[in-house]
Motif scaffolding. Structure first.
Motif, PDB file in Angstrom:
ATOM      1  N   CYS A  66       8.029   7.178 -12.596  1.00 52.54           N
ATOM      2  CA  CYS A  66       7.722   8.131 -13.668  1.00 52.54           C
ATOM      3  C   CYS A  66       7.712   9.581 -13.146  1.00 52.54           C
ATOM      4  CB  CYS A  66       6.398   7.787 -14.336  1.00 52.54           C
ATOM      5  SG  CYS A  66       6.351   6.141 -15.081  1.00 52.54           S
ATOM      6  N   GLY A  67       8.689   9.894 -12.302  1.00 54.98           N
ATOM      7  CA  GLY A  67       8.805  11.243 -11.774  1.00 54.98           C
ATOM      8  C   GLY A  67       7.944  11.532 -10.574  1.00 54.98           C
ATOM      9  N   GLN A  68       7.101  10.606 -10.124  1.00 55.18           N
ATOM     10  CA  GLN A  68       6.237  10.826  -8.976  1.00 55.18           C
ATOM     11  C   GLN A  68       6.753  10.005  -7.797  1.00 55.18           C
ATOM     12  OE1 GLN A  68       3.507  12.881  -8.459  1.00 55.18           O
ATOM     13  NE2 GLN A  68       3.815  12.187  -6.354  1.00 55.18           N
ATOM     14  N   ARG A  69       6.870  10.622  -6.630  1.00 58.62           N
ATOM     15  CA  ARG A  69       7.367   9.963  -5.441  1.00 58.62           C
ATOM     16  C   ARG A  69       6.198   9.346  -4.678  1.00 58.62           C
ATOM     17  NH1 ARG A  69      12.440  11.852  -3.759  1.00 58.62           N
ATOM     18  NH2 ARG A  69      11.860  11.603  -1.564  1.00 58.62           N
ATOM     19  N   PHE A  70       6.427   8.087  -4.260  1.00 58.08           N
ATOM     20  CA  PHE A  70       5.439   7.356  -3.473  1.00 58.08           C
ATOM     21  C   PHE A  70       6.102   6.864  -2.199  1.00 58.08           C
ATOM     22  CE2 PHE A  70       3.694   7.086  -7.713  1.00 58.08           C
ATOM     23  CZ  PHE A  70       2.322   7.240  -7.517  1.00 58.08           C
ATOM     24  N   ILE A  71       5.328   6.796  -1.127  1.00 51.98           N
ATOM     25  CA  ILE A  71       5.792   6.306   0.173  1.00 51.98           C
ATOM     26  C   ILE A  71       4.987   5.044   0.492  1.00 51.98           C
ATOM     27  CG2 ILE A  71       6.082   6.810   2.620  1.00 51.98           C
ATOM     28  CD1 ILE A  71       6.189   9.764   1.894  1.00 51.98           C
ATOM     29  N   ILE A  72       5.696   3.954   0.811  1.00 51.16           N
ATOM     30  CA  ILE A  72       5.040   2.685   1.143  1.00 51.16           C
ATOM     31  C   ILE A  72       4.572   2.754   2.588  1.00 51.16           C
ATOM     32  CG2 ILE A  72       5.378   0.192   1.392  1.00 51.16           C
ATOM     33  CD1 ILE A  72       7.386   0.314  -0.841  1.00 51.16           C
ATOM     34  N   GLU A  74       0.853  -1.185   0.000  1.00 50.01           N
ATOM     35  CA  GLU A  74       0.000   0.000   0.000  1.00 50.01           C
ATOM     36  C   GLU A  74       0.891   1.238   0.000  1.00 50.01           C
ATOM     37  OE1 GLU A  74      -3.564   2.096   2.610  1.00 50.01           O
ATOM     38  OE2 GLU A  74      -2.560   0.293   3.359  1.00 50.01           O
ATOM     39  N   MET A  75       0.558   2.214  -0.846  1.00 47.14           N
ATOM     40  CA  MET A  75       1.378   3.408  -0.985  1.00 47.14           C
ATOM     41  C   MET A  75       0.487   4.653  -0.903  1.00 47.14           C
ATOM     42  SD  MET A  75       4.000   2.421  -4.056  1.00 47.14           S
ATOM     43  CE  MET A  75       2.734   2.710  -5.277  1.00 47.14           C
ATOM     44  N   LYS A  76       1.161   5.757  -0.641  1.00 44.69           N
ATOM     45  CA  LYS A  76       0.515   7.059  -0.733  1.00 44.69           C
ATOM     46  C   LYS A  76       1.452   8.010  -1.449  1.00 44.69           C
ATOM     47  CE  LYS A  76       2.194   8.931   3.662  1.00 44.69           C
ATOM     48  NZ  LYS A  76       1.814   9.534   4.966  1.00 44.69           N
ATOM     49  N   MET A  77       0.918   9.039  -2.014  1.00 46.89           N
ATOM     50  CA  MET A  77       1.719  10.021  -2.739  1.00 46.89           C
ATOM     51  C   MET A  77       2.486  10.912  -1.757  1.00 46.89           C
ATOM     52  SD  MET A  77      -0.289  11.526  -6.031  1.00 46.89           S
ATOM     53  CE  MET A  77      -0.413  10.586  -7.524  1.00 46.89           C
ATOM     54  N   ASP A  78       3.734  11.224  -2.167  1.00 45.95           N
ATOM     55  CA  ASP A  78       4.455  12.280  -1.461  1.00 45.95           C
ATOM     56  C   ASP A  78       3.868  13.600  -1.999  1.00 45.95           C
ATOM     57  OD1 ASP A  78       6.139  13.773   0.003  1.00 45.95           O
ATOM     58  OD2 ASP A  78       8.003  13.093  -0.938  1.00 45.95           O
ATOM     59  N   ALA A  79       2.689  13.948  -1.451  1.00 48.51           N
ATOM     60  CA  ALA A  79       1.813  14.929  -2.076  1.00 48.51           C
ATOM     61  C   ALA A  79       2.411  16.332  -2.026  1.00 48.51           C
ATOM     62  CB  ALA A  79       0.446  14.921  -1.413  1.00 48.51           C
TER      63      ALA A  79
END
Length: 755
Positions: free
Chosen positions: A496-502, A420-425
């Motif tokens: 693809c240039g977008q950071r995600f945090i698990i 499960e991930m969320k965006m480094d918004a």
């Protein structure tokens, strides 16, 4: 009348016979045919065979020698073989000849042609074969093909009984005269009682004899000392094999060519074979020189020799090459080509060492130094298609699909690790968005899906199709891909240039890490275990581990205490020297309770749960990772009470001992409770009362408290006796109602032994 011949007019009929019915020979009983012992003939006339007057003193028909002397042992019958199997491939061979008349030649009038007559025993067929003679000018071979040959016009055929030596046989109009036969034919005929005559001399063909007389004897030279036949039998198949090189680089377009020279020891001939090399540009001709004797000096020929018309023979050649001339490092001339020998096989070296006493030199390296070839430059990826697919265009002219690890795909088919991930918004509206990362174990590809959120304006669905995720900053030609090692709680990945945090994972991810601990660093496993425990996913693991520890503690306690299969209470009594007489005293009871309490305290649960609920990983981490707060798992009263309620062995209390004792009495005397045998209350017998037969048969039921030794009341009787007769009348079935309070009297003295 019995002696009259059976002719018309000599037969008579008995006028007394009026019933001509033939009596049956079987009786049918219960559906089975049983033969009659005695029955009559036509018209109830007595049969001669059943009449006593027709039986003589020594009737050979009714006499059975086995009844007198017993049955003799019969020889076992031989195994039956059919005729075609018994005589398979067995033939009778006769040597014969026939004379063929010649009418058109003045030199001969007839010819004598020897033949072989072969008789096949399996099907009684005959064939006639004429042996082939070279330069005879005749069509020889099979004259009469295999078949049955008729003997006469009546349809009879020639048989092996008709064959003999010195006889004439006419086969299809040709008369053959036999002169001899082989050894098998003589032995077979002798075994059948037919003796073959002595062999006759085969007549000579007059024309062949005249030709032999007219032929002049040939003048031959003295054969050489070398026996060619002996050499052939001794050295056939033994070949000396050499590797040679012809250096033709001094000429235009010349090169270094390799050959293989074979020397045949059986006839001293030489064969030169071409060694084919890949991409040499030459025609693949196999042989440079076919098998022949190789002269040492090719040009040593007389001037007057007509070389255009004739080939060289041994008379024109001075010397041929011999094995002693083939040495490593020497040069031999093959029809004008100078070839250097640079190696030979193991058999050739052993032959030179054993036969000629020559040790061949080691192999000579003739390889040309190859110039250093720079590795091919791989062009950069243009971004079209996958990297593996684009790389095939640079390796071969016709690109092939990249190879895949089929075994890995079969073993890990449909296996995914879910995170499960969320965006480094950056934008506030992206803070509520959640994503699911699926890592495929079969091909290492990742795909991302976004669950829909109601009333948020976010549709959800597929965010990233199945693809290989490349780590940022890696080489474009040899990229480094994301693997499960990089996925842990709190890890940041770039897609693809977008950071995600698990932020989470499935329990299957942790199970996969446990099974493949060698593939993951210890800090990643520790990180995943901490998160799983904080979410309560490892509750079953903790319960199983505590249960295993309790069972191990139980086994260790049983091994220490119950070493001789005795109860703990008995061991304690032995330790404090407590006898049976003092068991019911108050002091001993206090000691017993104290020992029982000490034992129960010793088996209480004292095991402490590890910090994270499972055994720690036996690996040292240089940089441990701790994310979040671990749950406090100290042993509280609630947990202690939950796991200490289990005792490894049950110890009966005194009340339970009394209850079990009376339950046994009730089980043994169930017939009294059922009312099948009434209870008779009688007075106790006196000690001085003599023991007679009546009292011996009378049986008593003695009920005693359990603290009295069992030897006093061991008899199972049929009556109950108490001190108080009123209670015996009131409570007859007090034994059957165990729930009632009972106070039994002491045992009545009773002597079992009667003198």
């Amino acid at each position: 009348m019995s002696g009259l011949p059976k002719l018309p007019g000599f037969s008579f009929r008995d006028p007394t016979i009026s019933n001509f019915h033939l009596s049956q020979t079987f009786n049918i009983n219960n559906g089975y045919k049983i033969p009659k012992i005695a029955y009559s003939g036509i018209g109830n006339k007595e049969l001669d065979s059943n009449s006593v007057k027709h039986i003589g003193g020594n009737d050979p028909i009714r006499y059975d020698p086995s009844l007198t002397y017993g049955r003799c042992k019969t020889k076992p019958l031989p195994q039956f073989l059919p005729h075609y199997a018994l005589y398979d491939q067995k033939c009778l061979t006769f040597k014969a000849f026939f004379k063929q008349s010649v009418v058109e030649s003045p030199l001969e009038f007839y010819r004598v042609r020897p033949v072989n007559i072969i008789y096949f025993l399996e099907d009684d067929t005959i064939t006639v074969i004429e042996p082939r003679v070279q330069n005879s000018g005749l069509l020889q071979g099979k004259i009469v093909r295999r078949s049955k040959i008729p003997k006469y016009d009546d349809g009879s055929f020639w048989h092996w009984k008709d064959l003999a030596i010195g006889k004439d046989f006419a086969f299809h109009g040709t008369v053959y005269h036999t002169v001899d036969c082989d050894l098998f034919t003589r032995e077979f005929m002798a075994s059948q009682g037919l003796d073959m005559a002595d062999p006759e001399e085969m007549p000579h063909d007059p024309y062949t004899v005249n030709r032999q007389l007219q032929t002049m004897p040939k003048v031959t030279k003295t054969p050489p000392a070398d026996d060619k036949l002996r050499r052939f039998l001794e050295y056939d198949g033994k070949i000396l094999k050499f590797k040679a090189a012809w250096d033709d680089r001094e000429n235009e377009f010349g090169e270094l060519m390799k050959f293989e020279i074979l020397y045949f020891l059986s006839d001293d001939t030489v064969c030169v074979k071409n060694v084919q090399e890949e991409n040499s540009g030459r025609d693949p001709y196999p042989v440079l020189l076919r098998k022949t004797k190789l002269p040492k000096i090719y040009t040593d020929t007389p001037v007057t020799y007509p070389a255009i018309y004739l080939e060289k023979s041994d008379a024109e050649v001075t010397e041929y090459y011999q094995p002693k001339d083939f040495l490593i490092g020497n040069t031999i001339f093959v029809l004008g080509r100078d070839m250097m020998l640079y190696d030979c096989d193991k058999f050739t070296r052993n032959y030179f060492r054993a036969a000629l006493g020559i040790e061949q030199k080691p192999a000579i390296d003739i390889k040309e130094p190859q110039p250093a070839v720079s590795p091919p430059q791989i062009p950069p990826h243009d971004g079209l298609g996958s990297l593996e697919d684009s790389l095939q265009n640079t390796l071969t002219f016709i690109p092939k699909p990249p190879r895949k690890d089929v075994i890995k795909q079969i073993v890990n088919a449909n296996k995914h690790l879910r995170y499960e991930m969320k965006m480094d918004a950056v934008h506030p509206e992206d803070t509520i968005r959640r994503f699911i990362l699926l890592y495929s174990l079969s091909d290492g590809s990742c795909k991302i899906q976004e669950p829909p959120i109601r009333n948020s304006g976010i549709l959800g669905g597929k965010y990233l199709r199945s693809t290989l995720l490349i780590k940022p900053g890696s080489d474009a030609l040899n990229p480094e891909l994301y693997t499960p090692v990089d996925f842990y709680i709190g890890a940041t990945i770039l897609v693809c240039g977008q950071r995600f945090i698990i932020t989470g994972a499935d329990l299957y991810v942790y199970r996969y890490m446990q099974e493949n601990s060698s593939k993951f660093p210890c800090e990643v496993i520790e990180n995943m275990r901490n998160w799983m425990f904080s979410q309560g996913y490892l509750k079953d693991d903790i319960d199983d581990l505590v249960k295993e520890n309790l069972e191990a503690q139980k086994k260790s306690d049983e091994g220490v205490i119950d070493d001789r299969r005795t109860t703990d209470f008995e061991k304690c009594l032995r330790e404090f020297n407590v006898t049976e007489e003092s068991t019911h005293s108050e002091k001993d009871k206090q000691k017993q309770d104290k020992l029982l309490q000490e034992y129960e305290d010793s088996i209480k649960h004292t095991y402490k749960v590890p910090p994270y609920g499972v055994l720690p990983v036996n690996k040292e981490c240089a940089y441990p990772v701790y994310i979040g707060q671990a749950k406090d798992l100290s042993c509280t009263e609630e947990i202690e009470g939950k796991y200490t309620s289990y005792t490894p062995k049950h110890i009966d209390t005194p009340e339970e001992i009394v209850q079990k004792y009376y339950a046994g009495v009730l089980k043994d005397q169930q017939e009294i409770c059922d009312g099948r045998y009434p209870i008779v209350c009688t007075d106790p017998p006196s000690k001085d009362m003599p023991c007679n037969e009546t009292e011996e048969k009378q049986r008593f039921l003695r009920v005693t408290p359990p603290d009295i030794p069992s030897e006093a009341c061991k008899m199972k009787q049929k009556t109950v006796r108490f001190e108080d007769n009123e209670r015996c009348a009131k409570d007859v079935n007090d034994l059957c109602n165990l729930k009632k309070e009972k106070t039994h009297c002491d045992c009545t003295d009773y002597s079992r032994d009667c003198s």
